[in-house]
Design a protein around this motif. Structure first.
Motif, PDB file in Angstrom:
ATOM      1  N   THR A 740      15.823  -5.534   0.005  1.00 31.48           N
ATOM      2  CA  THR A 740      16.902  -4.814  -0.787  1.00 31.48           C
ATOM      3  C   THR A 740      17.053  -5.584  -1.944  1.00 31.48           C
ATOM      4  O   THR A 740      16.519  -6.811  -2.387  1.00 31.48           O
ATOM      5  N   GLY A 741      17.476  -4.808  -3.279  1.00 32.60           N
ATOM      6  CA  GLY A 741      17.532  -5.189  -4.455  1.00 32.60           C
ATOM      7  C   GLY A 741      16.291  -4.826  -5.315  1.00 32.60           C
ATOM      8  O   GLY A 741      15.503  -3.894  -5.110  1.00 32.60           O
ATOM      9  N   PRO A 742      16.373  -5.388  -6.722  1.00 32.35           N
ATOM     10  CA  PRO A 742      15.206  -5.063  -7.705  1.00 32.35           C
ATOM     11  C   PRO A 742      13.899  -5.573  -7.569  1.00 32.35           C
ATOM     12  O   PRO A 742      13.427  -6.130  -8.372  1.00 32.35           O
ATOM     13  N   GLY A 743      13.379  -5.254  -6.258  1.00 38.34           N
ATOM     14  CA  GLY A 743      11.901  -5.695  -6.071  1.00 38.34           C
ATOM     15  C   GLY A 743      11.377  -4.582  -4.867  1.00 38.34           C
ATOM     16  O   GLY A 743      12.052  -4.123  -4.177  1.00 38.34           O
ATOM     17  N   LYS A 744      10.228  -4.961  -4.822  1.00 41.04           N
ATOM     18  CA  LYS A 744       9.468  -4.173  -3.811  1.00 41.04           C
ATOM     19  C   LYS A 744       8.295  -4.913  -3.126  1.00 41.04           C
ATOM     20  O   LYS A 744       7.752  -5.949  -3.737  1.00 41.04           O
ATOM     21  N   ILE A 745       7.757  -4.778  -1.953  1.00 44.08           N
ATOM     22  CA  ILE A 745       6.982  -5.390  -1.246  1.00 44.08           C
ATOM     23  C   ILE A 745       5.625  -4.417  -1.632  1.00 44.08           C
ATOM     24  O   ILE A 745       5.574  -3.378  -1.573  1.00 44.08           O
ATOM     25  N   ILE A 746       4.627  -5.532  -2.082  1.00 40.92           N
ATOM     26  CA  ILE A 746       3.423  -4.678  -2.467  1.00 40.92           C
ATOM     27  C   ILE A 746       2.261  -4.992  -1.729  1.00 40.92           C
ATOM     28  O   ILE A 746       1.077  -4.419  -1.932  1.00 40.92           O
ATOM     29  N   GLY A 747       2.272  -5.784  -0.789  1.00 35.34           N
ATOM     30  CA  GLY A 747       1.330  -6.312   0.077  1.00 35.34           C
ATOM     31  C   GLY A 747       1.504  -7.199   1.205  1.00 35.34           C
ATOM     32  O   GLY A 747       2.447  -8.252   0.770  1.00 35.34           O
ATOM     33  N   VAL A 748       0.764  -7.337   2.136  1.00 29.06           N
ATOM     34  CA  VAL A 748       0.914  -8.348   3.136  1.00 29.06           C
ATOM     35  C   VAL A 748      -0.305  -8.824   3.804  1.00 29.06           C
ATOM     36  O   VAL A 748      -1.280  -7.995   3.565  1.00 29.06           O
ATOM     37  N   GLY A 749      -0.396  -9.909   4.351  1.00 27.77           N
ATOM     38  CA  GLY A 749      -1.636 -10.445   4.753  1.00 27.77           C
ATOM     39  C   GLY A 749      -1.389 -11.767   5.668  1.00 27.77           C
ATOM     40  O   GLY A 749      -0.050 -12.259   5.673  1.00 27.77           O
ATOM     41  N   ASN A 750      -2.387 -12.458   6.095  1.00 27.89           N
ATOM     42  CA  ASN A 750      -2.186 -13.426   7.128  1.00 27.89           C
ATOM     43  C   ASN A 750      -3.545 -14.314   6.987  1.00 27.89           C
ATOM     44  O   ASN A 750      -3.427 -15.452   7.728  1.00 27.89           O
ATOM     45  N   GLY A 751      -4.731 -13.826   6.306  1.00 25.85           N
ATOM     46  CA  GLY A 751      -5.540 -14.782   6.300  1.00 25.85           C
ATOM     47  C   GLY A 751      -6.589 -14.788   7.585  1.00 25.85           C
ATOM     48  O   GLY A 751      -7.863 -15.704   7.663  1.00 25.85           O
ATOM     49  N   ASP A 752      -6.440 -13.961   8.411  1.00 29.27           N
ATOM     50  CA  ASP A 752      -7.111 -13.631   9.537  1.00 29.27           C
ATOM     51  C   ASP A 752      -8.384 -13.029   9.089  1.00 29.27           C
ATOM     52  O   ASP A 752      -8.197 -11.659   8.879  1.00 29.27           O
ATOM     53  N   PRO A 753      -9.636 -13.390   9.160  1.00 27.91           N
ATOM     54  CA  PRO A 753     -10.776 -12.633   8.770  1.00 27.91           C
ATOM     55  C   PRO A 753     -11.370 -11.597   9.748  1.00 27.91           C
ATOM     56  O   PRO A 753     -12.304 -10.758   9.432  1.00 27.91           O
ATOM     57  N   THR A 754     -10.305 -11.372  11.092  1.00 23.45           N
ATOM     58  CA  THR A 754     -10.854 -10.331  11.985  1.00 23.45           C
ATOM     59  C   THR A 754      -9.574  -9.509  12.111  1.00 23.45           C
ATOM     60  O   THR A 754      -9.626  -8.445  12.856  1.00 23.45           O
ATOM     61  N   SER A 755      -8.677  -9.535  11.299  1.00 24.64           N
ATOM     62  CA  SER A 755      -7.433  -8.676  11.523  1.00 24.64           C
ATOM     63  C   SER A 755      -7.812  -7.217  10.917  1.00 24.64           C
ATOM     64  O   SER A 755      -8.212  -7.048   9.640  1.00 24.64           O
ATOM     65  N   LEU A 756      -7.392  -6.326  11.525  1.00 25.87           N
ATOM     66  CA  LEU A 756      -7.531  -4.851  11.159  1.00 25.87           C
ATOM     67  C   LEU A 756      -6.063  -4.234  10.920  1.00 25.87           C
ATOM     68  O   LEU A 756      -6.116  -3.015  11.165  1.00 25.87           O
ATOM     69  N   GLU A 757      -5.177  -5.086  10.821  1.00 29.75           N
ATOM     70  CA  GLU A 757      -3.935  -4.726  10.192  1.00 29.75           C
ATOM     71  C   GLU A 757      -3.899  -4.102   8.936  1.00 29.75           C
ATOM     72  O   GLU A 757      -4.545  -4.621   8.042  1.00 29.75           O
ATOM     73  N   ALA A 758      -2.884  -3.319   8.690  1.00 31.09           N
ATOM     74  CA  ALA A 758      -2.640  -2.774   7.318  1.00 31.09           C
ATOM     75  C   ALA A 758      -2.598  -3.643   6.227  1.00 31.09           C
ATOM     76  O   ALA A 758      -1.589  -4.485   6.640  1.00 31.09           O
ATOM     77  N   ASP A 759      -3.150  -3.720   4.963  1.00 30.21           N
ATOM     78  CA  ASP A 759      -2.517  -4.602   3.920  1.00 30.21           C
ATOM     79  C   ASP A 759      -0.985  -3.760   3.318  1.00 30.21           C
ATOM     80  O   ASP A 759      -0.538  -4.531   2.583  1.00 30.21           O
ATOM     81  N   LYS A 760      -1.136  -2.570   3.424  1.00 25.99           N
ATOM     82  CA  LYS A 760      -0.079  -1.665   2.647  1.00 25.99           C
ATOM     83  C   LYS A 760       0.650  -0.799   3.515  1.00 25.99           C
ATOM     84  O   LYS A 760      -0.276  -0.049   4.213  1.00 25.99           O
ATOM     85  N   TYR A 761       1.951  -0.617   3.427  1.00 25.66           N
ATOM     86  CA  TYR A 761       2.710   0.688   4.114  1.00 25.66           C
ATOM     87  C   TYR A 761       3.014   1.489   3.052  1.00 25.66           C
ATOM     88  O   TYR A 761       3.975   0.975   2.383  1.00 25.66           O
ATOM     89  N   ILE A 762       2.458   2.565   2.885  1.00 25.67           N
ATOM     90  CA  ILE A 762       2.479   3.393   1.606  1.00 25.67           C
ATOM     91  C   ILE A 762       2.948   4.672   2.232  1.00 25.67           C
ATOM     92  O   ILE A 762       2.564   5.181   3.276  1.00 25.67           O
TER      93      ILE A 762
END
Length: 958
Positions: A740-762
């Protein structure tokens, strides 16, 4: 680095900006960000229908000026396209696929994915009528790749490379005082490198406005000659006269010192240029008590160049530079300001977890700070020209740079790219070398390679003779280009023999442009090939290679080598050697893709940094391995280190210079502690401790306050702790995020070279075409039964079968059109919009027999209708339009025959990420307002955490 000094530096930058704005008030030059409010959609490399029928007209944009059609047509309806701001990387938004490219991280883009490999961007903008007579350029810092640009339907040009900046003069194509449209088609089907490169307009775009008499972009070159406490600054400036008449003018150059004080200016008077002529002018300016730029104190000056006509400033161009000396010696290595400096560098590609290659400027600063904190002093741009903001960060923070050309060759294309690179970047004091190429295996060992390298090296020197020219060489010393370079870069000493090279070419300078290439997964200490996990101990990547420690010992003992660059600083997407799918990122980095350090980084910090270091590995959570031997290492620059398990000494050992220490310890839960000694005194401790179950989520930001400028970032580290407050290093909890507030999430990560999770939720957008359009001539437009659901139109004619000429207008007074569109099941959260385009006059629109727009006037050419899902059904839906006909104004024109389309917008899912070995990262960006951001993190098995970030106009905590 001293925080107070950094704060003062940024205040001085703000002060200078105020001076700059004051000067701009007099000057006609404007440098305007063009990043906001673009529309984006996917095209297609071969299917013209999916590529918006671009290039299918009788005249193409190649045939006649202004004849752009399809997605490049300024009248094209892009309302249903996704709205976004730049920089933008659409590759990072794609899912992963085994059919994707190994080198590009298995993202679903490229030749196997034509529906996601071409992107279109469009933007509408206005130019004031008062700007008529100025020169107006559109400038792109980088588009990956193969871009075509149009303005108001006029074709401007192509740029094949994804790394070159380019600029077009659009002055004569503009509607002054009216609306303008820019369209960009980007084709990322073909790769340019063998590493993740992204896709789209992933760097900044600018609108540049100048007087007809002006300094062109990159039109200055500042060099310095240090003489004791003073320096002579030579400023070469190019001036363009784009007017149709002779121009008489003066040039005034003023240096502004780091404290914001303007030094005495120098002026060239009574200068003239003929129409469309450009010329270089040189002015020398003395600087007393010069403050030198260095790695420890990156002091920056500014050069203000003013063009005066009739005594009035009509153009002002600012150049940031540093005063420093650099020298490479064939026997003693590298010198900065006369002081010997051993290069301790890293190679890096240009992507980051969560955002791919579209890195905000603040992220460049974050990454360079992270490298500096580990003792690194040099950065190699591998293997392409960087974004300008990366070099700005290196200038500001004190990091020397190899700026690298993408492809070797001697044609106008190759030389043009090399010239642009040098001309664009030559005023950055951080750059100490231009690299003309990297591991060109087909030519580097033969005479062709020697000829090409000789020519390129000479050409680079003709543009800038103040820096060393290098090329990275991967094997076969003493032949090919390795024998002709003034400064040879060696990639992997296991393949080279620097001693033999130095003996054969004693005048040649040498450094290691790549070393290491070791494999490590952050937080993993037992290799598991089935899970693609590599133990994070510094080991040889292969029997005939060197570990990081072996490599540094080799270079440290050879003063004739200037130093070395580790492969790599950060992990990057793609090239997941030694594995393949489902590994999607590299294992080489000293930091992972988020910037979390791996253990190897602490070895380098021990011997490359200037502070006392003690780092113990691995973690001490080994349930099930009780009594089994665990490899325990200590990285330190202490004289001695003693290890304790639960208070019992495991032995004190002397630390070898440029080395590390090892113990075999039988695992028992508890506390493993190391104590470091200097001159017999305890100076440092480090410990790892067995943790309990996860209790709490922990959120921490790299800074508590960010700028309310719509650009600045907060980098959030997510971890979990047990009831004692200890971070749990093996945790893999899934954590969801809201803001909440005057900001937005622009990306997430975890450093796992095998992760197939999404970087962005758009949000996702799907468009549905209206098909099967039929028509019926009727007497009037009132109360038409033909709009009813399931009305029988089987005997109606296909729409627009009859030409809409004047005769048709006399015969036909009203029409009913009927068409259909098909919907799959629509989710409750989906938002449906009819983007309607007029196909008649005085029209009304019905869906499934219900009115959605009534009595639309002649001037309503395009309307939008939010559709109530109650009106719609799965399967076939009907649309009816009752109207008076459109008639062609001329025989050669056509009327619109498309009633538009249906957009289905699915809002973004909740942001989330699994922790990887206890960590994840969230990137938050300001949206431009002052206030407070609250980030909330939730996991099923941990207490919720909330983090506050304040936003101010001018924070001093950069």
């Amino acid at each position: 680095m001293n925080i107070k000094r950094i704060g003062v530096k940024y205040k001085l930058i703000i002060l200078f900006c105020c001076i700059q704005l004051s000067a701009w008030a007099q000057s006609e030059r404007q440098h305007i960000s063009f990043d906001k409010n673009w529309s984006f959609a996917y095209g297609h490399p071969s299917d013209t229908k999916k590529d918006f029928d671009t290039g299918t007209g009788y005249f193409s944009f190649y045939a006649k000026a202004g004849y752009a059609d399809g997605g490049a047509d300024p009248e094209f309806d892009d309302r249903a396209w996704r709205k976004l701001d730049l920089p933008h990387d659409w590759a990072v938004e794609q899912p992963f696929s085994k059919k994707g490219s190994f080198s590009h991280g298995f993202k679903a883009i490229g030749r196997n994915f034509p529906d996601a490999s071409v992107g279109w961007y469009r933007k509408s903008f206005t130019i004031p009528a008062a700007d008529l007579g100025k020169r107006i350029h559109i400038a792109f810092d980088g588009v990956f790749r193969n871009s075509i640009v149009w303005v108001n339907g006029h074709y401007l040009g192509n740029e094949l490379s994804g790394y070159n900046g380019f600029e077009y003069d659009i002055s004569e194509y503009l509607n002054y005082g009216g609306n303008n449209v820019i369209a960009v088609r980007v084709d990322a089907t073909m790769e340019e490198g063998w590493f993740y490169e992204g896709a789209g307009i992933y760097r900044h775009v600018w609108l540049n406005k100048t007087n007809e008499l002006h300094v062109p972009t990159n039109g200055t070159f500042v060099t310095t000659n240090v003489k004791g406490p003073s320096a002579d600054v030579k400023a070469v400036v190019t001036v363009n006269n784009d007017a149709k008449s002779v121009k008489n003018f003066s040039i005034r150059q003023t240096i502004i010192n780091p404290q914001g004080k303007a030094l005495a200016p120098a002026t060239i008077d009574n200068v003239s240029l003929n129409p469309f002529e450009n010329k270089d002018f040189t002015i020398s300016l003395p600087v007393e008590n010069a403050q030198l730029w260095s790695i420890e104190m990156p002091t920056l000056y500014h050069l203000r160049t003013e063009i005066l006509e009739g005594g009035k400033v009509i153009d002002q161009y600012d150049t940031r530079f540093g005063i420093r000396t650099i020298r490479f010696d064939n026997n003693e290595g590298f010198f900065l300001n006369g002081k010997h400096v051993k290069i301790k560098g890293t190679n890096n590609h240009q992507d980051h977890a969560g955002v791919g290659s579209a890195m905000p400027d603040a992220l460049q600063i974050f990454r360079i700070k992270a490298l500096k904190a580990l003792g690194f002093n040099a950065y190699r741009c591998s293997h392409n020209p960087p974004t300008p903001e990366l070099l700005d960060a290196c200038d500001s923070l004190g990091m020397v740079v190899i700026d690298e050309n993408r492809l070797m060759g001697i044609t106008d294309t190759h030389f043009g790219n090399l010239k642009y690179l040098i001309t664009r970047d030559r005023n950055h004091p951080s750059i100490i070398s231009w690299s003309i190429g990297n591991e060109e295996w087909h030519i580097e060992n033969n005479i062709i390679g020697a000829h090409i390298a000789t020519q390129m090296q000479a050409y680079a020197k003709s543009i800038d003779s103040t820096r060393a020219i290098t090329a990275a060489f991967s094997g076969g010393w003493g032949q090919g280009l390795s024998g002709v370079m003034d400064l040879i870069g060696l990639n992997y000493i296991a393949q080279e023999d620097p001693d033999a090279q130095h003996k054969k070419f004693p005048a040649q300078k040498i450094w290691g442009t790549e070393e290491g290439s070791t494999f490590a997964t952050r937080g993993v200490y037992f290799t598991n090939d089935s899970l693609h996990m590599m133990a994070a101990y510094d080991k040889k990547p292969r029997p005939n290679a060197y570990s990081i420690e072996e490599g540094w010992n080799y270079y440290a003992k050879r003063p004739f080598t200037a130093g070395m660059f580790i492969w790599t600083g950060f992990d990057y997407r793609g090239e997941p050697t030694p594995y393949g799918w489902p590994s999607i990122g590299s294992y080489f980095g000293m930091l992972d893709q988020c910037g979390f350090p791996k253990d190897d980084a602490w070895y380098l910090r021990s011997w490359w940094g200037n502070e006392a270091v003690l780092h113990l590995l691995p973690h001490w959570n080994w349930k099930g391995k009780e009594g089994q031997p665990i490899d325990v290492w200590a990285y330190s620059n202490c004289d001695e280190v003693e290890l304790f398990l639960n208070g019992k000494s495991q032995g004190k050992k002397p630390m070898p210079v440029n080395g590390h220490l090892e113990w075999k310890v039988a695992y028992a839960p508890g506390k493993l502690e190391a104590i470091g000694y200097k001159a017999g005194k305890k100076i440092l401790t480090d410990f790892v401790q067995t943790t309990g179950e996860v209790q709490n989520i922990s959120l921490s930001a790299d800074k508590p306050v960010i700028a309310a400028d719509g650009k600045d970032l907060a980098m959030i580290t997510v971890s979990v702790k047990d009831k004692k407050g200890l971070a749990v290093p093996t945790a893999s909890n899934n954590v969801s995020f809201s803001i909440t507030g005057p900001g937005k999430i622009i990306g997430v990560g975890n450093g796992d070279p095998t992760s197939l999770e999404a970087d962005k939720y758009i949000e996702t957008i799907k468009t549905i075409e209206i098909t099967g359009l039929k028509e019926k001539v009727v007497e009037d437009i009132s109360n038409r039964a033909e709009t009813a659901l399931n009305y029988d139109d089987s005997k109606w004619d296909a729409a627009f079968k009859a030409e809409r000429n004047a005769d048709f207008g006399k015969r036909v007074h009203a029409l009913v059109y009927r068409g259909k569109f098909n919907l799959d099941a629509v989710a409750d959260k989906d938002q449906l919009t009819l983007f309607f385009k007029s196909i008649g006059k005085n029209q009304s629109v019905y869906i499934n027999g219900q009115p959605v727009g009534v009595n639309l006037t002649d001037t309503t050419n395009r309307s939008e209708f939010k559709l109530d899902k109650k009106l719609l059904k799965s399967g076939t839906n009907e649309i009816s339009i009752v109207c008076k006909p459109l008639i062609k104004p001329n025989a050669w024109t056509e009327v619109n025959q498309s009633p538009g389309l249906i957009q289905i917008l699915t809002p973004a899912a909740t942001w989330n990420r699994n922790l990887f070995n206890g960590l994840a990262q969230v990137i938050i960006q300001s949206t431009g307002e002052v206030g407070e951001i609250k980030l909330t993190a939730v996991a099923n098995d941990a207490k919720t955490a909330v983090l506050s970030i304040k936003l101010q106009q001018y924070p001093n905590n950069k």
